[in-house]
Motif scaffolding. Structure first.
Motif, PDB file in Angstrom:
ATOM      1  N   ILE A   7       0.786  -1.238   0.118  1.00 25.88           N
ATOM      2  CA  ILE A   7       0.056  -0.063  -0.061  1.00 25.88           C
ATOM      3  C   ILE A   7       0.862   1.175   0.031  1.00 25.88           C
ATOM      4  CG2 ILE A   7      -1.650   1.275   1.247  1.00 25.88           C
ATOM      5  CD1 ILE A   7      -2.279  -1.491   2.566  1.00 25.88           C
ATOM      6  N   GLN A   8       0.627   2.252  -0.785  1.00 25.37           N
ATOM      7  CA  GLN A   8       1.349   3.545  -0.772  1.00 25.37           C
ATOM      8  C   GLN A   8       0.288   4.392  -0.194  1.00 25.37           C
ATOM      9  OE1 GLN A   8       4.512   3.030  -2.662  1.00 25.37           O
ATOM     10  NE2 GLN A   8       4.962   4.862  -1.213  1.00 25.37           N
ATOM     11  N   GLY A   9       0.534   4.790   0.776  1.00 29.19           N
ATOM     12  CA  GLY A   9      -0.312   5.750   1.398  1.00 29.19           C
ATOM     13  C   GLY A   9      -0.452   7.047   0.924  1.00 29.19           C
ATOM     14  N   GLY A  10      -1.430   8.062   1.493  1.00 31.75           N
ATOM     15  CA  GLY A  10      -1.323   9.240   1.395  1.00 31.75           C
ATOM     16  C   GLY A  10      -2.551   9.825   0.283  1.00 31.75           C
ATOM     17  N   GLY A 385      -2.444   1.872   6.552  1.00 28.64           N
ATOM     18  CA  GLY A 385      -1.506   1.868   5.421  1.00 28.64           C
ATOM     19  C   GLY A 385      -1.759   2.803   4.404  1.00 28.64           C
ATOM     20  N   LEU A 386      -3.087   3.173   4.323  1.00 24.39           N
ATOM     21  CA  LEU A 386      -3.710   4.034   3.406  1.00 24.39           C
ATOM     22  C   LEU A 386      -3.473   5.552   3.899  1.00 24.39           C
ATOM     23  CD1 LEU A 386      -7.300   2.698   2.619  1.00 24.39           C
ATOM     24  CD2 LEU A 386      -5.304   2.675   1.022  1.00 24.39           C
ATOM     25  N   MET A 387      -3.419   5.737   5.506  1.00 23.68           N
ATOM     26  CA  MET A 387      -3.234   7.065   6.214  1.00 23.68           C
ATOM     27  C   MET A 387      -1.809   7.175   6.101  1.00 23.68           C
ATOM     28  SD  MET A 387      -5.697   5.867   9.205  1.00 23.68           S
ATOM     29  CE  MET A 387      -5.300   7.333  10.371  1.00 23.68           C
ATOM     30  N   ALA A 388      -0.806   6.286   6.026  1.00 31.53           N
ATOM     31  CA  ALA A 388       0.511   6.336   6.507  1.00 31.53           C
ATOM     32  C   ALA A 388       1.380   7.010   5.254  1.00 31.53           C
ATOM     33  CB  ALA A 388       1.203   5.055   6.835  1.00 31.53           C
ATOM     34  N   ASN A 389       2.475   7.821   5.724  1.00 31.29           N
ATOM     35  CA  ASN A 389       3.425   8.115   4.812  1.00 31.29           C
ATOM     36  C   ASN A 389       4.065   6.804   4.395  1.00 31.29           C
ATOM     37  OD1 ASN A 389       3.068  10.587   5.465  1.00 31.29           O
ATOM     38  ND2 ASN A 389       4.657  10.806   7.155  1.00 31.29           N
ATOM     39  N   LYS A 390       4.492   7.014   3.078  1.00 30.35           N
ATOM     40  CA  LYS A 390       4.983   5.971   2.244  1.00 30.35           C
ATOM     41  C   LYS A 390       4.658   4.526   2.210  1.00 30.35           C
ATOM     42  CE  LYS A 390       9.652   8.232   2.860  1.00 30.35           C
ATOM     43  NZ  LYS A 390      10.421   8.511   3.588  1.00 30.35           N
ATOM     44  N   GLU A 391       5.340   3.487   2.374  1.00 27.67           N
ATOM     45  CA  GLU A 391       4.780   2.261   1.800  1.00 27.67           C
ATOM     46  C   GLU A 391       4.510   1.353   3.096  1.00 27.67           C
ATOM     47  OE1 GLU A 391       6.464  -0.174  -1.693  1.00 27.67           O
ATOM     48  OE2 GLU A 391       7.061  -1.220  -0.074  1.00 27.67           O
TER      49      GLU A 391
END
Ligand code: EPU
Length: 439
Positions: A7-10, A385-391
């Protein structure tokens, strides 16, 4: 070979998503279908591993099954039920298959169903199921890890549940529908899935009233009364709540279709208190959005209509970056904070004391490799994971596949950057690295 999510978040989630049939309802409707000496067709059946396991249970009892992918329907022909056994290999994979006990006792007056045992989220006993069936007249022996229930005849009676257990209410309803006379289940579970099961049973010939309240009355009917019918499963309120949370978590805006908002009143109210906007577009469609950083809230999980335990881990994820401090009390399961160590690995500030969790909102989560330890904890980590910075990499997807149909496709349709991949190198340790390090 292990499947994982990358998942790439952000990304802000935007668009539309369609909710499928309720997992926790359809599993019980499938079990109940064996009361009919003929065909039952159930619509809105999601493609989930739990559903596949229940179909396997029915098939081993002798039912003939037909799945129609386009229609999302299953036709169950239970004209011949030739076995009364649900084996451990199936029941241990999916506790809901224990519901076959009540249905088999009604249909065959005998059932041999493996005891499901505990599971990751708690001990999850079945004592209320057993005591209730005994009160209805079944003779029960626990032998070789199985419940062996036999009844020459079932007789209606007053039953009182110490806790409004969903599974016990369902098993007892299923047994009582063919008992002689009336059964009253007091302190019954009131979940929408109970109402759906009662509606289905009434559609195929039962006489049940009061489902959805704490007192259910079942007037027993003869087995011959049960007849073929078609029925549509209610939408999955937990799946709907999961997508609502994912949209709000990413400060997005989306239309959620095929949802019964009344089934999520408590959860919706908490989301609104956190700062989300929820608009009813039509009776089965809502628009959900959030613009700003969310506010922290406190909540206690409770039986329906209280805050659903199945959305607790997901709501905790929202609190990890909310403004202020939120307190969660998990009152249904003794071990349902399994997402906490992984959320901490993503930077969350969570203090856990027995069944209480105190979450101090931080600015941002950071991507990490995390493990889905059960179905809802897994969904919570995907949202993190959707909320997080990076992967973020989420491992052990088999837990998530039990209850979310096409999870990554639906999230991708909302703009999420999420991909399933097979990790072929999972178990390989680079021995060269160890040699070089000369430890
Ligand atoms: N309990 C007992 N004795 C019993 C039955 C229940 O002590 O005989 C206790 C359990 O140990 C638990 C509490 O009562 O602590 C509630 O259990 P309940 O029987 O209500 O839950 P369930 O029927 O096993 C269903 C859902 C769960 C959901 C709960 C509560 C299905 C297949 N499962 O479980 O869903 O958390 O109701 O709402 O319907 C999920 O979908 O992720 C999930 C775990």
């Amino acid at each position: 070979m292990a499947e994982k999510f990358r998942i790439q978040g952000g990304e802000c989630l935007k668009g539309e998503v369609q909710i499928g049939g309720a997992k926790n309802s359809v599993l019980k409707l499938l079990a109940a279908s064996i009361l009919v000496k003929g065909c039952t067709k159930i619509y809105n059946v999601p493609q989930l591993t739990d559903v596949t396991i229940m179909l396997q249970v029915l098939s081993e009892l002798g039912a003939k099954l037909e799945y129609n992918k386009e229609e999302k329907s299953v036709t169950i022909d239970s004209t011949n039920i030739s076995s009364v056994t649900a084996r451990y290999e199936l029941v241990s994979k999916m506790r809901a298959s224990f519901t076959i006990l009540g249905a088999l006792i009604s249909r065959c007056k005998e059932a041999i169903v493996a005891l499901p045992g505990g599971c990751a989220i708690g001990e999850r006993r079945v004592d209320f199921h057993i005591k209730g069936l005994e009160a209805l007249g079944a003779k029960i022996k626990i032998e070789n890890g199985c419940v062996h229930a036999k009844a020459t005849k079932l007789v209606g009676t007053d039953l009182y549940l110490d806790i409004p257990s969903v599974g016990a209410t369902e098993n007892l309803m299923l047994a009582a529908v063919t008992a002689q006379g009336s059964t009253r289940i007091q302190n019954a579970a009131q979940e929408p899935e109970i109402v759906d099961l009662a509606n289905f049973l009434n559609t195929i010939g039962a006489d049940i009233s009061g489902a959805g309240t704490s007192e259910i009355v079942i007037n027993g009917v003869k087995l011959e009364n049960f007849h073929s019918a078609e029925y549509t499963t209610i939408p999955d309120r937990i799946e709907a709540g999961t997508y609502m949370a994912a949209v709000v978590a990413t400060r997005g805006k989306a239309i959620i279709r095929n949802i019964y908002p009344a089934h999520l009143t408590f959860f919706n109210d908490k989301l609104i208190k956190m700062g989300a906007n929820i608009k009813l577009a039509d009776p089965t469609t809502i628009e959900v959005s959030a613009r700003n950083r969310l506010n922290s809230i406190n909540f206690i999980t409770q039986p329906y209509p209280g805050f659903p335990t199945d959305l607790q881990a997901i709501a905790m994820t929202l609190l990890t970056t909310a403004n202020g401090v939120g307190i969660i009390t998990e009152s249904l399961y003794e071990n349902r904070f399994m997402q906490v160590p992984d959320l901490r690995r993503m930077g969350a500030d969570i203090h856990q004391d027995r069944n209480h969790a105190i979450i101090k909102g931080i600015k941002n989560l950071t991507g990490a490799t995390v493990v889905a330890s059960d179905l809802r904890a897994g969904a919570a980590l995907v949202i993190a994971g959707l909320m997080a910075n990076k992967e973020t990499i989420v491992e052990k997807l088999h837990h998530i596949d039990r209850g979310y149909e096409a999870f990554e496709e639906k999230l991708r349709s909302l703009g999420a950057k999420i991909k399933r991949f097979e990790d072929n190198n999972e178990n390989k340790i680079n021995m060269g690295v160890l040699n070089e390090s000369r430890l």
